[in-house]
Design an enzyme around this catalytic site. Structure first.
Site, PDB file in Angstrom:
ATOM      1  N   ASN A   2       0.823  -1.206   0.000  1.00 34.83           N
ATOM      2  CA  ASN A   2       0.000   0.000   0.000  1.00 34.83           C
ATOM      3  C   ASN A   2       0.860   1.260   0.000  1.00 34.83           C
ATOM      4  O   ASN A   2       0.578   2.204  -0.736  1.00 34.83           O
ATOM      5  CB  ASN A   2      -0.922   0.024   1.220  1.00 34.83           C
ATOM      6  N   ASP A  11      -5.040  -3.958  -2.667  1.00 36.62           N
ATOM      7  CA  ASP A  11      -6.301  -4.693  -2.842  1.00 36.62           C
ATOM      8  C   ASP A  11      -6.164  -5.771  -3.899  1.00 36.62           C
ATOM      9  O   ASP A  11      -6.665  -6.888  -3.733  1.00 36.62           O
ATOM     10  CB  ASP A  11      -7.437  -3.738  -3.220  1.00 36.62           C
ATOM     11  N   ASP A  37      -3.523  -8.351   6.204  1.00 37.71           N
ATOM     12  CA  ASP A  37      -2.987  -9.247   5.183  1.00 37.71           C
ATOM     13  C   ASP A  37      -2.917 -10.687   5.681  1.00 37.71           C
ATOM     14  O   ASP A  37      -2.137 -11.480   5.201  1.00 37.71           O
ATOM     15  CB  ASP A  37      -1.607  -8.775   4.724  1.00 37.71           C
TER      16      ASP A  37
END
Length: 117
Positions: A2, A11, A37
């Protein structure tokens, strides 16, 4: 991922991992994202060679994930545990201990928390 590639890329990777786990395991097993995650796979009716089978599946998935160069280094670090009494806090704690061992060994691998069943 990210921070480096953006949330959309993060994503995408979560979706890829989810698909790979779902395809690798049986329809009678349960694949779930449990936060961030982290994923869990609850195996049903497994045999004594489940350790070897799961290790092989993890290795196959990691080979695919390591090929996703557009997202940096992506891999699975897996900790597993077994229980005769089903899902409970001890099972999760033991799997977590095995996961930390995998991370200490450099990630991208598999460890089973060994107990006498």
């Amino acid at each position: 991922i990210n921070d480096t590639y953006g949330h959309s890329a993060g994503d995408d990777v979560l979706k890829i991992i989810s698909r790979e786990l779902t395809e690798a395991f049986r329809t009678s097993d349960f694949v779930a994202r449990i936060g961030g995650d982290e994923f869990a796979v609850l195996l049903t009716e497994f045999s004594s060679d489940a350790n070897v089978t799961v290790r092989g599946k993890v290795n196959e998935i990691n080979e695919k994930l390591l090929g996703l160069k557009e997202y940096g280094k992506v891999s699975l670090s897996v900790g597993a545990a077994q229980s005769k009494t089903g899902y409970n806090n001890e099972l999760v704690d033991n799997a977590d201990k095995a996961l930390y061992k995998t991370k200490e060994e450099g990630k991208c691998g598999f460890n089973l928390y060994e107990i006498d069943l």
